[in-house]
Design a protein around this motif. Structure first.
Motif, mmCIF file in Angstrom:
data_model
loop_
_atom_site.group_PDB
_atom_site.id
_atom_site.type_symbol
_atom_site.label_atom_id
_atom_site.label_comp_id
_atom_site.label_asym_id
_atom_site.label_seq_id
_atom_site.Cartn_x
_atom_site.Cartn_y
_atom_site.Cartn_z
ATOM 1 N N UNK A 1 0.850 -1.171 0.000
ATOM 2 C CA UNK A 1 0.000 0.000 0.000
ATOM 3 C C UNK A 1 0.896 1.234 0.000
ATOM 4 N N UNK A 2 0.617 2.136 -0.879
ATOM 5 C CA UNK A 2 1.399 3.363 -0.939
ATOM 6 C C UNK A 2 0.890 4.350 0.106
ATOM 7 N N UNK A 3 1.678 5.382 0.364
ATOM 8 C CA UNK A 3 1.289 6.415 1.324
ATOM 9 C C UNK A 3 -0.024 7.082 0.911
ATOM 10 N N UNK A 4 -0.183 7.348 -0.389
ATOM 11 C CA UNK A 4 -1.410 7.969 -0.878
ATOM 12 C C UNK A 4 -2.633 7.096 -0.671
ATOM 13 N N UNK A 5 -2.481 5.797 -0.907
ATOM 14 C CA UNK A 5 -3.601 4.876 -0.692
ATOM 15 C C UNK A 5 -3.953 4.817 0.794
ATOM 16 N N UNK A 6 -2.938 4.746 1.637
ATOM 17 C CA UNK A 6 -3.162 4.680 3.077
ATOM 18 C C UNK A 6 -3.886 5.932 3.551
ATOM 19 N N UNK A 7 -3.455 7.102 3.071
ATOM 20 C CA UNK A 7 -4.095 8.351 3.465
ATOM 21 C C UNK A 7 -5.552 8.398 3.024
ATOM 22 N N UNK A 8 -5.862 7.746 1.918
ATOM 23 C CA UNK A 8 -7.235 7.735 1.403
ATOM 24 C C UNK A 8 -8.118 6.752 2.160
ATOM 25 N N UNK A 9 -7.528 5.687 2.723
ATOM 26 C CA UNK A 9 -8.314 4.630 3.359
ATOM 27 C C UNK A 9 -8.337 4.692 4.882
ATOM 28 N N UNK A 10 -7.320 5.281 5.482
ATOM 29 C CA UNK A 10 -7.252 5.378 6.935
ATOM 30 C C UNK A 10 -7.483 6.819 7.349
ATOM 31 N N UNK A 11 -8.329 7.007 8.349
ATOM 32 C CA UNK A 11 -8.670 8.360 8.782
ATOM 33 C C UNK A 11 -8.541 8.470 10.296
ATOM 34 N N UNK A 12 -8.500 9.685 10.760
ATOM 35 C CA UNK A 12 -8.444 9.980 12.187
ATOM 36 C C UNK A 12 -9.858 9.901 12.779
ATOM 37 N N UNK A 13 -9.974 9.616 14.077
ATOM 38 C CA UNK A 13 -11.303 9.541 14.707
ATOM 39 C C UNK A 13 -12.134 10.809 14.539
ATOM 40 N N UNK A 14 -11.521 11.971 14.615
ATOM 41 C CA UNK A 14 -12.283 13.218 14.468
ATOM 42 C C UNK A 14 -12.908 13.308 13.074
#
Length: 86
Positions: A1-14
């Protein structure tokens, strides 16, 4: 998983709290355990257990439960709990 994919799929609780009612958002609760059992002579067996009861006790509003031990595994694989092909 690339950094961009991770940023798109994983989010912060807020972020999640702000978007809980977004009709385009799908939340999947996929919890469970891998337990080992001693079988003698130094052998161990892995037991794969979903955790539906925990999900039913408490989960993120709107989340659906996915049992990773049965819902997404390849039943034809020689190795237990291998993810099914698309």
């Amino acid at each position: 998983m690339t950094s961009g994919q991770r940023d798109r799929l994983l989010v912060e609780p807020a972020w999640l709290e702000e978007h809980l009612h977004d009709p385009q958002l799908r939340i999947v609760d996929m919890r469970g355990y891998v337990r080992t059992v001693e079988r003698g002579a130094g052998e161990q067996e892995a037991l794969y257990e979903g955790a539906r009861a925990e999900y039913e006790q408490s989960h993120i509003p709107g989340a659906v439960y996915l049992d990773w031990t049965s819902d997404i595994v390849d039943p034809d694989s020689e190795v237990k709990a291998q993810i099914a092909p698309p």
